[in-house]
Design a protein around this motif. Sequence first.
Motif, PDB file in Angstrom:
ATOM      1  N   PHE A 119      32.542  48.556  41.641  1.00 18.67           N
ATOM      2  CA  PHE A 119      32.550  47.677  40.470  1.00 18.67           C
ATOM      3  C   PHE A 119      32.771  48.463  39.172  1.00 18.67           C
ATOM      4  O   PHE A 119      33.197  47.888  38.163  1.00 18.67           O
ATOM      5  CB  PHE A 119      31.244  46.893  40.396  1.00 18.67           C
ATOM      6  N   ALA A 172      35.069  50.373  38.661  1.00 24.30           N
ATOM      7  CA  ALA A 172      36.500  50.415  38.383  1.00 24.30           C
ATOM      8  C   ALA A 172      36.889  49.453  37.274  1.00 24.30           C
ATOM      9  O   ALA A 172      37.903  49.656  36.589  1.00 24.30           O
ATOM     10  CB  ALA A 172      37.286  50.092  39.652  1.00 24.30           C
ATOM     11  N   LEU A 173      36.093  48.410  37.078  1.00 21.19           N
ATOM     12  CA  LEU A 173      36.379  47.450  36.016  1.00 21.19           C
ATOM     13  C   LEU A 173      36.298  48.094  34.631  1.00 21.19           C
ATOM     14  O   LEU A 173      36.922  47.619  33.675  1.00 21.19           O
ATOM     15  CB  LEU A 173      35.400  46.274  36.099  1.00 21.19           C
ATOM     16  N   ARG A 231      39.335  49.190  32.156  1.00 21.42           N
ATOM     17  CA  ARG A 231      40.000  48.320  31.171  1.00 21.42           C
ATOM     18  C   ARG A 231      39.690  48.770  29.748  1.00 21.42           C
ATOM     19  O   ARG A 231      40.523  48.616  28.845  1.00 21.42           O
ATOM     20  CB  ARG A 231      39.568  46.874  31.375  1.00 21.42           C
ATOM     21  N   ALA A 283      42.810  51.845  39.419  1.00 18.83           N
ATOM     22  CA  ALA A 283      41.800  50.839  39.742  1.00 18.83           C
ATOM     23  C   ALA A 283      42.062  50.205  41.099  1.00 18.83           C
ATOM     24  O   ALA A 283      41.121  49.934  41.872  1.00 18.83           O
ATOM     25  CB  ALA A 283      41.781  49.767  38.656  1.00 18.83           C
ATOM     26  N   ALA A 343      39.537  50.372  44.204  1.00 25.06           N
ATOM     27  CA  ALA A 343      39.007  49.141  44.801  1.00 25.06           C
ATOM     28  C   ALA A 343      39.224  49.125  46.307  1.00 25.06           C
ATOM     29  O   ALA A 343      38.347  48.699  47.076  1.00 25.06           O
ATOM     30  CB  ALA A 343      39.666  47.923  44.152  1.00 25.06           C
ATOM     31  N   ALA A 359      40.359  42.753  46.599  1.00 24.55           N
ATOM     32  CA  ALA A 359      39.697  43.571  45.581  1.00 24.55           C
ATOM     33  C   ALA A 359      40.721  44.306  44.717  1.00 24.55           C
ATOM     34  O   ALA A 359      40.609  44.331  43.483  1.00 24.55           O
ATOM     35  CB  ALA A 359      38.754  44.569  46.243  1.00 24.55           C
ATOM     36  N   GLN A 407      42.513  41.746  42.354  1.00 24.21           N
ATOM     37  CA  GLN A 407      41.670  41.239  41.280  1.00 24.21           C
ATOM     38  C   GLN A 407      41.292  42.338  40.276  1.00 24.21           C
ATOM     39  O   GLN A 407      41.360  42.124  39.055  1.00 24.21           O
ATOM     40  CB  GLN A 407      40.407  40.610  41.871  1.00 24.21           C
ATOM     41  N   VAL A 408      40.896  43.491  40.771  1.00 22.09           N
ATOM     42  CA  VAL A 408      40.467  44.572  39.880  1.00 22.09           C
ATOM     43  C   VAL A 408      41.655  45.092  39.063  1.00 22.09           C
ATOM     44  O   VAL A 408      41.548  45.291  37.845  1.00 22.09           O
ATOM     45  CB  VAL A 408      39.813  45.708  40.690  1.00 22.09           C
ATOM     46  N   VAL A 440      42.084  45.034  34.990  1.00 22.77           N
ATOM     47  CA  VAL A 440      42.225  46.274  34.224  1.00 22.77           C
ATOM     48  C   VAL A 440      43.558  46.314  33.487  1.00 22.77           C
ATOM     49  O   VAL A 440      43.636  46.753  32.334  1.00 22.77           O
ATOM     50  CB  VAL A 440      42.082  47.496  35.165  1.00 22.77           C
TER      51      VAL A 440
END
Length: 446
Positions: free
Chosen positions: A18, A20-21, A24, A87, A91, A133, A136-137, A141
């Motif tokens: 998480f 990795a978010l 951004r 990212a 993920a 994942a 989405q990630v 980002v």
Amino acid sequence: MALDREVLRKLVHVAFGFCALLLRWLSPWQAAALAAAAFLYNWLVLPHLFGTRIARSPRGTDLGIVLYPAAVFFLIVLFPGDPGVAAAVWAIMAFGDGGATLAGRLIGGPRLPWNRSKSVAGSLTFVLAGSVAAWQVASFVQPDPPYAAGWISLAVVTAIACAIAESLDLRLDDNFVVPLVGALLLAALTRISREPEPRLGGTELLWLGANGALALGGWLGRSVTLSGAAGGFALGAILIAFAGWELYVVLVAFFVVGTAVTRLGWQKKEAAGLAQERGGRRGFSHAWSNVGVAAIVSLLIAAEAGSLRALWLGAIAALATATADTTASEIGQLFGRRTFLPLSLRQVPRGTEGAISLEGTLAGALAGGAVGALGVALAHDRIAVSFGAGTLIVTTAAILASWLESVAGSWNRNRSVPVPNGALNFFNTLAGALIAIALYWGAVAL
């Protein structure tokens, strides 16, 4: 107790994903500093706090726990201008690999036929969780990626490739294999200009016929097994159809040199217990480990994934590296008067994994250089660098990669569960291709 420890370990593994978010908002150097701090924490502090509760080793230490933040650090450094790429791979490593282990242990079910330690449920979970994942990630980002393909397709293809790599019995830590495969694949996919289409004109069909004849001759001549003949034909066809006959001729040169040095002094090597297994007949695993990288680069050439000059040099260097490594090994075992380890220079018996000799090293450099020079001469118009510069690049790459393979072999010799030789050979040719590409860009920068 083992189940509880592994589940807890993987839950921590997933939870870290998480973070990795944060890419951004963080600059590349802020993110790299955070990953470096996590590396130091996992190395120096975590074993004292949790010990054997999450570590697999009874001493409370674990290579995978240290490799995880190290892999994140290198992803961030390698893709400073592409946070979405870093990212996405992060993920896949966190949610794909972590989810696969949890599913395999908690659900169970049928095992993979090529690796009984992995389950079908785990591999399917890897693909599903890793794809979703990463999509989405990466979308969070980097919402608007400057790539022809969107995050969904990139995520799915990369997750599948990473799942396949993770399922193989490489005996390497997943926190090394998964980010390596993911980073290399996404680096290529994000640079693709068009779909790779095979060229099947009259010239290519003639070379495909020659390729089939060579594969059949190798099988009848007992230099390859049936799987080696079929796999060699398929790989050769990829080189012809997607890159060109020039690269295929380099492959033929490698095959001829490799077969000759393997057969040379066969009885003497067999008596010393140093000869190739199965009478020197090479199977598909040998073909893939030595030619697989050149085939992959051929597809990238057809897709115009980056500089075609650099890719051509990389493909030639991969085959030159395979030639140098095979020649150095076979000649060293036959004529090497003193064999020693590549780092310590400590003398060891002939046949010791990772050992090198002066005779073998010189023979490997000459053979790799000759095959590399042939490739540069044939593909001169495609490479658009001087013959001398191109030959120097691929020969240097072949020598350095072969030395790295010897270092890896020395390390592998001391492992309780050694890495298969085919995996080392594949990484050897991959290193040769990457070194050649790096040398080309270094020369361009100068």
